[in-house]
Design a protein around this motif. Structure first.
Motif, PDB file in Angstrom:
ATOM      1  N   MET A   1     -12.711  15.478  20.097  1.00 43.10           N
ATOM      2  CA  MET A   1     -11.707  14.944  19.192  1.00 43.10           C
ATOM      3  C   MET A   1     -12.329  14.847  17.795  1.00 43.10           C
ATOM      4  N   THR A   2     -11.654  15.359  16.804  1.00 46.03           N
ATOM      5  CA  THR A   2     -12.117  15.327  15.423  1.00 46.03           C
ATOM      6  C   THR A   2     -11.438  14.183  14.683  1.00 46.03           C
ATOM      7  N   SER A   3     -12.174  13.523  13.799  1.00 41.83           N
ATOM      8  CA  SER A   3     -11.595  12.387  13.083  1.00 41.83           C
ATOM      9  C   SER A   3     -10.753  12.843  11.896  1.00 41.83           C
ATOM     10  N   ALA A   4      -9.788  12.004  11.551  1.00 35.71           N
ATOM     11  CA  ALA A   4      -8.906  12.257  10.404  1.00 35.71           C
ATOM     12  C   ALA A   4      -9.692  12.079   9.104  1.00 35.71           C
ATOM     13  N   ASP A   5      -9.180  12.662   8.044  1.00 38.92           N
ATOM     14  CA  ASP A   5      -9.785  12.555   6.723  1.00 38.92           C
ATOM     15  C   ASP A   5      -9.753  11.088   6.271  1.00 38.92           C
ATOM     16  N   PRO A   6     -10.910  10.467   6.040  1.00 36.11           N
ATOM     17  CA  PRO A   6     -10.928   9.054   5.642  1.00 36.11           C
ATOM     18  C   PRO A   6     -10.127   8.775   4.374  1.00 36.11           C
ATOM     19  N   ALA A   7     -10.155   9.695   3.410  1.00 33.93           N
ATOM     20  CA  ALA A   7      -9.402   9.488   2.167  1.00 33.93           C
ATOM     21  C   ALA A   7      -7.903   9.384   2.448  1.00 33.93           C
ATOM     22  N   ARG A   8      -7.410  10.181   3.383  1.00 34.15           N
ATOM     23  CA  ARG A   8      -5.995  10.127   3.754  1.00 34.15           C
ATOM     24  C   ARG A   8      -5.676   8.806   4.456  1.00 34.15           C
ATOM     25  N   VAL A   9      -6.539   8.396   5.368  1.00 29.48           N
ATOM     26  CA  VAL A   9      -6.342   7.119   6.068  1.00 29.48           C
ATOM     27  C   VAL A   9      -6.262   5.980   5.050  1.00 29.48           C
ATOM     28  N   ILE A  10      -7.193   5.969   4.105  1.00 35.15           N
ATOM     29  CA  ILE A  10      -7.236   4.900   3.099  1.00 35.15           C
ATOM     30  C   ILE A  10      -6.002   4.925   2.216  1.00 35.15           C
ATOM     31  N   ALA A  11      -5.586   6.101   1.761  1.00 31.72           N
ATOM     32  CA  ALA A  11      -4.392   6.198   0.907  1.00 31.72           C
ATOM     33  C   ALA A  11      -3.160   5.675   1.641  1.00 31.72           C
ATOM     34  N   ILE A  12      -3.014   6.047   2.894  1.00 40.12           N
ATOM     35  CA  ILE A  12      -1.871   5.573   3.680  1.00 40.12           C
ATOM     36  C   ILE A  12      -1.970   4.067   3.891  1.00 40.12           C
ATOM     37  N   ALA A  13      -3.150   3.576   4.242  1.00 47.50           N
ATOM     38  CA  ALA A  13      -3.322   2.133   4.439  1.00 47.50           C
ATOM     39  C   ALA A  13      -2.989   1.364   3.168  1.00 47.50           C
ATOM     40  N   ARG A  14      -3.438   1.865   2.028  1.00 46.87           N
ATOM     41  CA  ARG A  14      -3.154   1.172   0.761  1.00 46.87           C
ATOM     42  C   ARG A  14      -1.668   1.190   0.419  1.00 46.87           C
ATOM     43  N   SER A  15      -0.925   2.154   0.941  1.00 45.11           N
ATOM     44  CA  SER A  15       0.525   2.176   0.682  1.00 45.11           C
ATOM     45  C   SER A  15       1.222   0.988   1.353  1.00 45.11           C
ATOM     46  N   TRP A  16       0.525   0.297   2.242  1.00 45.02           N
ATOM     47  CA  TRP A  16       1.062  -0.892   2.917  1.00 45.02           C
ATOM     48  C   TRP A  16       0.766  -2.176   2.150  1.00 45.02           C
ATOM     49  N   LEU A  17      -0.047  -2.107   1.092  1.00 46.05           N
ATOM     50  CA  LEU A  17      -0.368  -3.305   0.309  1.00 46.05           C
ATOM     51  C   LEU A  17       0.907  -4.028  -0.112  1.00 46.05           C
ATOM     52  N   GLY A  18       0.892  -5.341   0.036  1.00 40.38           N
ATOM     53  CA  GLY A  18       2.048  -6.153  -0.346  1.00 40.38           C
ATOM     54  C   GLY A  18       3.085  -6.318   0.743  1.00 40.38           C
ATOM     55  N   THR A  19       2.957  -5.589   1.848  1.00 36.53           N
ATOM     56  CA  THR A  19       3.903  -5.766   2.958  1.00 36.53           C
ATOM     57  C   THR A  19       3.758  -7.197   3.465  1.00 36.53           C
ATOM     58  N   PRO A  20       4.851  -7.940   3.598  1.00 35.87           N
ATOM     59  CA  PRO A  20       4.763  -9.326   4.057  1.00 35.87           C
ATOM     60  C   PRO A  20       4.244  -9.417   5.492  1.00 35.87           C
ATOM     61  N   TYR A  21       3.646 -10.557   5.806  1.00 43.24           N
ATOM     62  CA  TYR A  21       3.173 -10.801   7.160  1.00 43.24           C
ATOM     63  C   TYR A  21       4.370 -11.126   8.052  1.00 43.24           C
ATOM     64  N   HIS A  22       4.406 -10.468   9.197  1.00 39.50           N
ATOM     65  CA  HIS A  22       5.406 -10.798  10.220  1.00 39.50           C
ATOM     66  C   HIS A  22       4.783 -10.486  11.578  1.00 39.50           C
ATOM     67  N   ASP A  23       4.662 -11.508  12.404  1.00 37.78           N
ATOM     68  CA  ASP A  23       4.012 -11.379  13.698  1.00 37.78           C
ATOM     69  C   ASP A  23       4.639 -10.267  14.538  1.00 37.78           C
ATOM     70  N   GLN A  24       3.818  -9.361  15.042  1.00 40.53           N
ATOM     71  CA  GLN A  24       4.159  -8.275  15.953  1.00 40.53           C
ATOM     72  C   GLN A  24       5.099  -7.223  15.367  1.00 40.53           C
ATOM     73  N   ALA A  25       5.250  -7.220  14.046  1.00 41.70           N
ATOM     74  CA  ALA A  25       6.074  -6.205  13.386  1.00 41.70           C
ATOM     75  C   ALA A  25       5.180  -5.088  12.851  1.00 41.70           C
ATOM     76  N   SER A  26       5.795  -3.952  12.506  1.00 44.96           N
ATOM     77  CA  SER A  26       5.039  -2.805  12.005  1.00 44.96           C
ATOM     78  C   SER A  26       5.916  -1.918  11.123  1.00 44.96           C
ATOM     79  N   LEU A  27       6.479  -2.505  10.057  1.00 46.26           N
ATOM     80  CA  LEU A  27       7.323  -1.753   9.133  1.00 46.26           C
ATOM     81  C   LEU A  27       6.834  -1.957   7.704  1.00 46.26           C
ATOM     82  N   ARG A  28       6.379  -0.886   7.080  1.00 46.34           N
ATOM     83  CA  ARG A  28       5.879  -0.967   5.707  1.00 46.34           C
ATOM     84  C   ARG A  28       6.957  -1.547   4.794  1.00 46.34           C
ATOM     85  N   ASP A  29       6.535  -2.421   3.903  1.00 50.31           N
ATOM     86  CA  ASP A  29       7.379  -3.107   2.924  1.00 50.31           C
ATOM     87  C   ASP A  29       8.347  -4.109   3.542  1.00 50.31           C
TER      88      ASP A  29
END
Length: 144
Positions: A1-29
């Motif tokens: 198994m080959t790992s994903a590009d770290p820069a892509r992972v980080i860019a996607i993760a940062r696109s979630w910045l500011g998403t409110p906290y909600h227990d057991q949810a998983s929807l950006r923004d």
């Protein structure tokens, strides 16, 4: 198994910045918890989630004989020694001594990481020695 590009992972993760906290949810923004952030990044980096996530407790002090979160990650990610985890890695934290690992973050730089925190939502903050000591497991996202 080959790992994903770290820069892509980080860019996607940062696109979630500011998403409110909600227990057991998983929807950006809309809302997520720490695992929901990891699940959302997974969907964008890798694709559909391979299995449903059962309900889980919010208790960071939970103890038990099994590391359920780490076992699930091992089924679908690439485990690396925590000391080798770098930017783009998913890290699992043990928040209390003798407790199971129940908190998740994504390293963004050698000295910062992203996670979802109650009352604060998704934030990027310094990866301090206090956080580093709590790492129990580390994983890389696989390529699609």
């Amino acid at each position: 198994m080959t790992s994903a590009d770290p820069a892509r992972v980080i860019a996607i993760a940062r696109s979630w910045l500011g998403t409110p906290y909600h227990d057991q949810a998983s929807l950006r923004d809309v809302g997520c918890d720490c695992l929901g952030l990891a699940r959302g990044v997974w969907r964008e980096v890798v694709g559909p989630e391979p299995f449903p996530i059962p309900p889980y407790s919010r208790d960071w002090g939970e103890t038990g004989p099994r590391e359920v979160l780490a076992e699930g990650a091992r089924r679908m990610m690439i485990e690396v020694p925590p000391v080798e985890a770098g930017p783009g890695a998913l890290v699992l934290f043990r928040m209390k001594p003798r407790a199971i690992a129940k908190h998740v973050g994504i390293l963004t730089q050698p000295d910062t990481f992203l996670h979802a925190y109650e009352r604060l939502g998704v934030i990027e903050e310094p990866f301090t020695p206090s956080w580093r000591r709590r790492i129990a497991f580390a994983f890389l996202f696989p390529q699609r």
